[in-house]
Enzyme design. Structure first.
Site, mmCIF file in Angstrom:
data_model
loop_
_atom_site.group_PDB
_atom_site.id
_atom_site.type_symbol
_atom_site.label_atom_id
_atom_site.label_comp_id
_atom_site.label_asym_id
_atom_site.label_seq_id
_atom_site.Cartn_x
_atom_site.Cartn_y
_atom_site.Cartn_z
ATOM 1 N N GLU A 252 37.218 57.233 36.255
ATOM 2 C CA GLU A 252 37.649 56.461 37.426
ATOM 3 C C GLU A 252 39.136 56.711 37.620
ATOM 4 O O GLU A 252 39.919 56.491 36.697
ATOM 5 C CB GLU A 252 37.374 54.977 37.199
ATOM 6 C CG GLU A 252 37.616 54.163 38.454
ATOM 7 C CD GLU A 252 38.005 52.724 38.193
ATOM 8 O OE1 GLU A 252 37.822 51.906 39.100
ATOM 9 O OE2 GLU A 252 38.514 52.404 37.096
ATOM 10 N N HIS A 326 30.855 47.904 41.553
ATOM 11 C CA HIS A 326 31.129 46.475 41.368
ATOM 12 C C HIS A 326 32.498 46.071 41.896
ATOM 13 O O HIS A 326 32.856 44.898 41.819
ATOM 14 C CB HIS A 326 31.022 46.156 39.872
ATOM 15 C CG HIS A 326 32.052 46.895 39.078
ATOM 16 N ND1 HIS A 326 32.035 48.276 38.927
ATOM 17 C CD2 HIS A 326 33.161 46.467 38.424
ATOM 18 C CE1 HIS A 326 33.080 48.642 38.221
ATOM 19 N NE2 HIS A 326 33.787 47.571 37.898
ATOM 20 N N ASP A 327 33.296 47.033 42.364
ATOM 21 C CA ASP A 327 34.627 46.722 42.897
ATOM 22 C C ASP A 327 34.685 46.822 44.420
ATOM 23 O O ASP A 327 35.744 46.578 45.010
ATOM 24 C CB ASP A 327 35.674 47.700 42.333
ATOM 25 C CG ASP A 327 35.880 47.540 40.832
ATOM 26 O OD1 ASP A 327 35.692 46.423 40.316
ATOM 27 O OD2 ASP A 327 36.229 48.547 40.189
HETATM 28 C C1 NOJ Z 1 38.448 49.214 37.160
HETATM 29 C C2 NOJ Z 1 37.190 48.424 37.046
HETATM 30 O O1 NOJ Z 1 36.184 49.054 37.793
HETATM 31 C C3 NOJ Z 1 37.510 47.032 37.509
HETATM 32 O O2 NOJ Z 1 36.361 46.234 37.684
HETATM 33 C C4 NOJ Z 1 38.463 46.416 36.523
HETATM 34 O O3 NOJ Z 1 38.882 45.170 37.001
HETATM 35 C C5 NOJ Z 1 39.697 47.302 36.316
HETATM 36 N N1 NOJ Z 1 39.390 48.691 36.216
HETATM 37 C C6 NOJ Z 1 40.407 46.912 35.071
HETATM 38 O O4 NOJ Z 1 39.649 47.282 33.944
#
Ligand code: NOJ
Length: 541
Positions: A252, A326-327
């Site tokens: 990511e 999920h974000d």
């Molecule tokens: C990216 C993750 O996808 C997210 O959900 C998280 O809050 C942050 N990184 C911190 O780990």
């Protein structure tokens, strides 16, 4: 999978399904999804046809950021189950011919991790240097970096008189990757998970692990992704843990350009298989604004951006393809039409995504067209990002109405409401009180109804996954965008060995005329010279 690929690049023919365990399926009635809940749905996932399951974190965690704050990497949080249940899940997944990927969160730990507790205990503790501690600058924070979850990225520790860095919440202190002992501890933990049978890693914000030396102030308080030792660290990890094991790895990477991604995913460099880009996810944000500063999407911007990634990673490297996780808010609500065209627009976005060059990711519920939460009150939100920002914005005088409007469009909780399994109480997610409310549209939108309806989004996703498994052109074909300036149509061709796959989708609420005729035999939808709202088709010639 019917496409023949080597043991090293099998993931090019795969489709990945992301599970957010907290919201997937609850087996014990505590209102929180768990590992036995996931195991109970493996047949459903195998029927859908996906190849790989990626689990958001289930490790031991105080759950400040729903498990992205880990206090023990080698244990399971009791909320989700036990290590034995995890081993059973891995085995059952493998028995069905699927693979399982763990979320690797190693930019930071929880402040309740034993490493941090030791590190914080004194300035001369051997683990002091495992995290990023600095003296105050002029009696305040060491630099101007802002946390991704509002406020400064530093917290002061009274006991030792220094600040520690936390790019995310103050309960997520950043590890110091400059320290070789930290790196070796992470690699040892990864090797342990491989011994448990996992098939790869999704690496959380992995391009933040190398910090700019000296931690200089950033423009507008932003920290610097892709620090100078990124490639060195990833190559070291690859040598020490990943290489020659036939794994799947995806990093990511916020703030990663196409050029960066080519380097990270060039197989000859031995770093990662693919990265998650964020560029397309920023196209509905006002220039210079935060994610909450809303702007409508221009389809031409989306096409231009995805085209750049497709072409940029066509001959070297590999793309990951996603609309949801999920974000992110749900695609059907974000850029589709979750009212009268919910089914058609969910299918159209699925079609456009799945037939591009790269590995597609499906986020739980996307496969049957789940929508945003449509929350109307602050009390309904659970996510610390949303709640911290709402408090900050309120302090700056932003009216509640405007805050709620932004949250309803962009909050991460939109993707985190429980999976709607059936039309029963709590949508079949739990027999208890869910940790976040179930969407009120669950009587109509649920997996059981979608599986029973041959015209549903679910059957469409199943067909799309099937196309990737049967047509080499979907996996390996080159990519050519058609009609880049058309404001309604997203269309492209894929070519391989004289075969051409043509994908045409009307991503708008109005009918659309095709600028020119499309040849070939229909393999999905009905080819036509004019398309109804959100209509799409695919041909092969
Ligand atoms: C990216 C993750 O996808 C997210 O959900 C998280 O809050 C942050 N990184 C911190 O780990």
């Amino acid at each position: 999978m019917n496409i023949t690929l080597g043991t090293e690049d099998w993931w090019k023919g795969a489709v990945v399904y992301q599970i957010y365990p907290r919201s997937f399926a609850d087996s014990d009635g505590d209102g929180i999804g768990d590992i036995p809940g996931i195991t109970s749905k493996l047949d459903y996932l195998s029927d859908l046809g996906v190849d790989v399951l990626w689990l958001s974190p289930v490790y031991k965690s105080p759950q400040d950021d729903n498990g992205y704050d880990i206090s023990d990497y080698q244990d399971i949080d009791p909320l989700f189950g036990t290590l034995d249940q995890m081993r059973e899940l891995i085995e059952q997944t493998h028995q069905r011919g699927m693979k399982l990927v763990m979320d690797l969160v190693v930019n930071h730990t929880s402040d309740e991790h034993a490493w941090f507790i030791e590190s914080a205990s004194s300035k001369d503790n051997p683990k002091r240097d495992w995290y990023i501690w600095r003296d105050p600058r002029d009696g305040a924070e060491p630099n101007n970096w802002q946390s991704a979850f509002s406020g400064p990225a530093w917290r002061f520790d009274e006991r030792t008189g220094q600040y520690f860095l936390h790019i995310f919440s103050s309960k997520q202190p950043d590890l110091n990757w400059e320290n070789p002992d930290v790196r070796e501890a992470v690699y040892a933990m990864m090797r342990w998970w491989l011994e448990q049978g996992v098939d790869g890693f999704r690496m959380d914000v992995i391009n933040l692990i190398s910090k700019e030396p000296g931690l200089p102030d950033g423009d507008g308080g932003s920290f610097h992704p892709n620090g100078p030792r990124m490639h060195e660290f990833l190559q070291e990890m690859n040598r020490n843990v990943l290489r020659d094991r036939g794994l799947i790895t995806v990093g990511e990477m916020p703030g990663c350009s196409v050029e960066d991604a080519r380097l990270y995913t060039d197989p000859s460099r031995h770093e990662l298989n693919m990265v998650f880009t964020f560029e397309h996810m920023g196209l509905d944000v006002l220039p210079g604004g935060q994610k909450w500063d809303l702007k409508p999407l221009e389809l031409t911007d989306l096409k231009q951006n995805l085209n750049a990634w497709q072409k940029g990673l066509e001959s070297v490297g590999w793309n990951s393809l996603y609309w949801n996780n999920h974000d992110q808010p749900r695609i059907v609500s974000r850029w589709g039409n979750d009212a009268e065209h919910r089914v058609a627009s969910a299918k159209a976005f699925g079609t456009v995504l799945h037939l591009m060059h790269g590995t597609p990711y499906v986020y739980q519920g996307e496969e049957f067209g789940m929508t945003n939460a449509h929350f109307t009150a602050l009390e309904q939100y659970r996510d610390l990002e949303a709640l911290n920002w709402a408090a900050e914005a309120t302090g700056q005088g932003r009216p509640l109405e405007s805050i709620l409007a932004s949250l309803a469009v962009k909050s991460r909780d939109n993707a985190r409401t429980p999976v709607q399994w059936d039309s029963g109480p709590q949508a079949g997610f739990t027999t208890g009180d869910p940790w976040i409310s179930v969407n009120s549209n669950c009587a109509e939108i649920n997996a059981e109804a979608a599986v029973a309806d041959p015209e549903s989004v679910w059957h469409h996703y199943r067909a799309l996954i099937g196309l990737r498994h049967t047509h080499a052109v979907v996996v390996n074909g080159d990519f050519n965008l058609l009609w880049p300036e058309d404001p309604q149509l997203f269309a492209y061709q894929r070519g391989l060995d004289g075969q051409t796959l043509t994908v045409v989708a009307n991503l708008s609420n109005q009918p659309a005329e095709l600028p020119e005729a499309v040849a070939g035999e229909a393999i999905l939808g009905s080819p036509a010279s004019s398309l109804g709202p959100w209509e799409a088709f695919v041909t092969l010639s």
